[in-house]
Design a protein around this motif. Structure first.
Motif, PDB file in Angstrom:
ATOM      1  N   VAL A 167       0.837  -1.205   0.000  1.00 26.24           N
ATOM      2  CA  VAL A 167       0.000   0.000   0.000  1.00 26.24           C
ATOM      3  C   VAL A 167       0.870   1.252   0.000  1.00 26.24           C
ATOM      4  O   VAL A 167       0.569   2.225  -0.708  1.00 26.24           O
ATOM      5  CB  VAL A 167      -0.972  -0.016   1.204  1.00 26.24           C
ATOM      6  CG1 VAL A 167      -1.707   1.297   1.331  1.00 26.24           C
ATOM      7  CG2 VAL A 167      -1.967  -1.163   1.059  1.00 26.24           C
ATOM      8  N   VAL A 168       1.960   1.254   0.757  1.00 32.34           N
ATOM      9  CA  VAL A 168       2.871   2.405   0.783  1.00 32.34           C
ATOM     10  C   VAL A 168       3.460   2.655  -0.597  1.00 32.34           C
ATOM     11  O   VAL A 168       3.559   3.801  -1.044  1.00 32.34           O
ATOM     12  CB  VAL A 168       3.992   2.198   1.825  1.00 32.34           C
ATOM     13  CG1 VAL A 168       5.140   3.171   1.607  1.00 32.34           C
ATOM     14  CG2 VAL A 168       3.449   2.359   3.218  1.00 32.34           C
ATOM     15  N   LEU A 169       3.829   1.588  -1.298  1.00 32.54           N
ATOM     16  CA  LEU A 169       4.443   1.744  -2.611  1.00 32.54           C
ATOM     17  C   LEU A 169       3.465   2.262  -3.665  1.00 32.54           C
ATOM     18  O   LEU A 169       3.883   2.694  -4.743  1.00 32.54           O
ATOM     19  CB  LEU A 169       5.083   0.434  -3.059  1.00 32.54           C
ATOM     20  CG  LEU A 169       6.334   0.051  -2.267  1.00 32.54           C
ATOM     21  CD1 LEU A 169       6.788  -1.359  -2.617  1.00 32.54           C
ATOM     22  CD2 LEU A 169       7.448   1.052  -2.511  1.00 32.54           C
ATOM     23  N   ILE A 170       2.174   2.240  -3.356  1.00 32.39           N
ATOM     24  CA  ILE A 170       1.180   2.861  -4.237  1.00 32.39           C
ATOM     25  C   ILE A 170       0.789   4.241  -3.695  1.00 32.39           C
ATOM     26  O   ILE A 170       0.733   5.226  -4.433  1.00 32.39           O
ATOM     27  CB  ILE A 170      -0.072   1.973  -4.376  1.00 32.39           C
ATOM     28  CG1 ILE A 170       0.276   0.677  -5.111  1.00 32.39           C
ATOM     29  CG2 ILE A 170      -1.180   2.708  -5.123  1.00 32.39           C
ATOM     30  CD1 ILE A 170      -0.834  -0.332  -5.163  1.00 32.39           C
ATOM     31  N   ALA A 171       0.531   4.332  -2.405  1.00 29.03           N
ATOM     32  CA  ALA A 171      -0.021   5.558  -1.821  1.00 29.03           C
ATOM     33  C   ALA A 171       0.977   6.708  -1.786  1.00 29.03           C
ATOM     34  O   ALA A 171       0.593   7.864  -2.013  1.00 29.03           O
ATOM     35  CB  ALA A 171      -0.535   5.270  -0.412  1.00 29.03           C
ATOM     36  N   LEU A 172       2.231   6.428  -1.512  1.00 29.24           N
ATOM     37  CA  LEU A 172       3.217   7.504  -1.404  1.00 29.24           C
ATOM     38  C   LEU A 172       3.402   8.253  -2.726  1.00 29.24           C
ATOM     39  O   LEU A 172       3.313   9.485  -2.757  1.00 29.24           O
ATOM     40  CB  LEU A 172       4.535   6.935  -0.890  1.00 29.24           C
ATOM     41  CG  LEU A 172       5.424   7.857  -0.099  1.00 29.24           C
ATOM     42  CD1 LEU A 172       4.694   8.450   1.095  1.00 29.24           C
ATOM     43  CD2 LEU A 172       6.645   7.104   0.386  1.00 29.24           C
TER      44      LEU A 172
ATOM     45  N   GLY B 288       4.832   7.631 -12.168  1.00 26.96           N
ATOM     46  CA  GLY B 288       4.265   6.290 -12.276  1.00 26.96           C
ATOM     47  C   GLY B 288       5.276   5.260 -12.735  1.00 26.96           C
ATOM     48  O   GLY B 288       5.347   4.149 -12.186  1.00 26.96           O
ATOM     49  N   MET B 289       6.079   5.597 -13.730  1.00 28.66           N
ATOM     50  CA  MET B 289       7.091   4.646 -14.214  1.00 28.66           C
ATOM     51  C   MET B 289       8.126   4.352 -13.135  1.00 28.66           C
ATOM     52  O   MET B 289       8.502   3.193 -12.931  1.00 28.66           O
ATOM     53  CB  MET B 289       7.774   5.184 -15.472  1.00 28.66           C
ATOM     54  CG  MET B 289       6.899   5.122 -16.694  1.00 28.66           C
ATOM     55  SD  MET B 289       7.739   5.497 -18.244  1.00 28.66           S
ATOM     56  CE  MET B 289       8.521   7.037 -17.896  1.00 28.66           C
ATOM     57  N   LEU B 290       8.581   5.397 -12.462  1.00 27.17           N
ATOM     58  CA  LEU B 290       9.545   5.196 -11.377  1.00 27.17           C
ATOM     59  C   LEU B 290       8.924   4.365 -10.254  1.00 27.17           C
ATOM     60  O   LEU B 290       9.564   3.454  -9.713  1.00 27.17           O
ATOM     61  CB  LEU B 290      10.028   6.542 -10.844  1.00 27.17           C
ATOM     62  CG  LEU B 290      11.067   6.469  -9.736  1.00 27.17           C
ATOM     63  CD1 LEU B 290      12.345   5.819 -10.248  1.00 27.17           C
ATOM     64  CD2 LEU B 290      11.342   7.854  -9.190  1.00 27.17           C
ATOM     65  N   SER B 291       7.676   4.654  -9.935  1.00 27.82           N
ATOM     66  CA  SER B 291       6.986   3.916  -8.881  1.00 27.82           C
ATOM     67  C   SER B 291       6.815   2.438  -9.240  1.00 27.82           C
ATOM     68  O   SER B 291       7.050   1.562  -8.406  1.00 27.82           O
ATOM     69  CB  SER B 291       5.621   4.545  -8.615  1.00 27.82           C
ATOM     70  OG  SER B 291       4.870   3.753  -7.746  1.00 27.82           O
TER      71      SER B 291
ATOM     72  N   ALA C  20       8.320  -3.042  -8.507  1.00 27.11           N
ATOM     73  CA  ALA C  20       8.703  -4.334  -9.098  1.00 27.11           C
ATOM     74  C   ALA C  20      10.008  -4.857  -8.492  1.00 27.11           C
ATOM     75  O   ALA C  20      10.110  -6.050  -8.162  1.00 27.11           O
ATOM     76  CB  ALA C  20       8.832  -4.201 -10.612  1.00 27.11           C
ATOM     77  N   MET C  21      10.989  -3.978  -8.345  1.00 26.46           N
ATOM     78  CA  MET C  21      12.265  -4.400  -7.754  1.00 26.46           C
ATOM     79  C   MET C  21      12.074  -4.842  -6.298  1.00 26.46           C
ATOM     80  O   MET C  21      12.591  -5.881  -5.881  1.00 26.46           O
ATOM     81  CB  MET C  21      13.307  -3.276  -7.816  1.00 26.46           C
ATOM     82  CG  MET C  21      13.769  -2.911  -9.196  1.00 26.46           C
ATOM     83  SD  MET C  21      14.618  -4.264 -10.011  1.00 26.46           S
ATOM     84  CE  MET C  21      13.471  -4.668 -11.279  1.00 26.46           C
ATOM     85  N   TYR C  22      11.336  -4.053  -5.540  1.00 29.39           N
ATOM     86  CA  TYR C  22      11.105  -4.395  -4.141  1.00 29.39           C
ATOM     87  C   TYR C  22      10.267  -5.675  -4.028  1.00 29.39           C
ATOM     88  O   TYR C  22      10.536  -6.526  -3.179  1.00 29.39           O
ATOM     89  CB  TYR C  22      10.412  -3.241  -3.416  1.00 29.39           C
ATOM     90  CG  TYR C  22      10.326  -3.465  -1.935  1.00 29.39           C
ATOM     91  CD1 TYR C  22      11.432  -3.232  -1.124  1.00 29.39           C
ATOM     92  CD2 TYR C  22       9.165  -3.936  -1.347  1.00 29.39           C
ATOM     93  CE1 TYR C  22      11.372  -3.456   0.235  1.00 29.39           C
ATOM     94  CE2 TYR C  22       9.092  -4.165   0.014  1.00 29.39           C
ATOM     95  CZ  TYR C  22      10.204  -3.919   0.800  1.00 29.39           C
ATOM     96  OH  TYR C  22      10.135  -4.152   2.147  1.00 29.39           O
ATOM     97  N   GLY C  23       9.277  -5.812  -4.908  1.00 30.47           N
ATOM     98  CA  GLY C  23       8.457  -7.024  -4.896  1.00 30.47           C
ATOM     99  C   GLY C  23       9.250  -8.268  -5.224  1.00 30.47           C
ATOM    100  O   GLY C  23       9.080  -9.319  -4.595  1.00 30.47           O
TER     101      GLY C  23
END
Length: 174
Positions: A106-111, A152-155, A160-163
């Motif tokens: 959620v943080v990786l989307i919300a931030l 969005g691309m950076l996010s 993806a890397m963190y996942g």
């Protein structure tokens, strides 16, 4: 049979290995880049190509959405900023201090979406201040869309890397 275990087996709370998380991530960012200040970007392109009534409709819709956004900002801006800061702080603590994977997702989307919201508010204030029409409005909306897509691309890349990192940790048993 334990019904809670069955429920947790059916609903996978490991977000980064869940297909629905990645679908939601794609939908969130494609929607964010399509709806620029609440205006669909195809409407911007149509107004740029055809002018006339399409341009008038675009300017009216931008004016309505800018006024709505600025009204909410003026009436409840500080309260919303405080609430968003509180929720994001809680999510970051759950995600990275306590290691809750759902909170990490959620943080990786919300931030980054919070950053896009701040950019939208800034663009709305600029539109209110400068009152651009025609080509100047097209440039402003296109620039806002570009930065939304860049965030969005950076996010998506960072997510993806963190996942993948999280999934590799689970595979190794750490």
């Amino acid at each position: 049979m334990d019904w809670t275990q069955t429920l947790f087996d059916v609903i996978d709370f490991r977000s980064f290995s869940n297909l629905w998380f990645w679908i939601m991530l794609a939908v969130v960012w494609s929607s964010a880049s399509h709806w620029v200040l609440g205006v669909p970007f195809d409407m911007v392109l149509r107004a740029k190509r055809h002018g006339g009534q399409a341009l008038q409709d675009l300017e009216d819709l931008v004016r309505i959405n800018v006024n709505r956004l600025l009204y909410v900002s003026h009436v409840a801006g500080l309260w919303l900023a405080g609430f968003v800061a509180f929720v994001l702080t809680g999510l970051v603590m759950l995600a990275f201090w306590y290691g809750v994977e759902l909170a990490q997702a959620v943080v990786l989307i919300a931030l980054p979406m919070t950053l896009v919201s701040a950019l939208s508010l800034r663009a709305a204030r600029r539109i209110e201040r400068d009152a651009p029409h025609g080509e100047a409005l097209f440039r402003l909306l296109a620039r806002h869309r570009f930065w939304t897509q860049a965030i969005g691309m950076l996010s998506i890349f960072v997510t993806a890397m963190y996942g993948m990192y999280q999934n590799l940790l689970v595979l190794r048993g750490l």
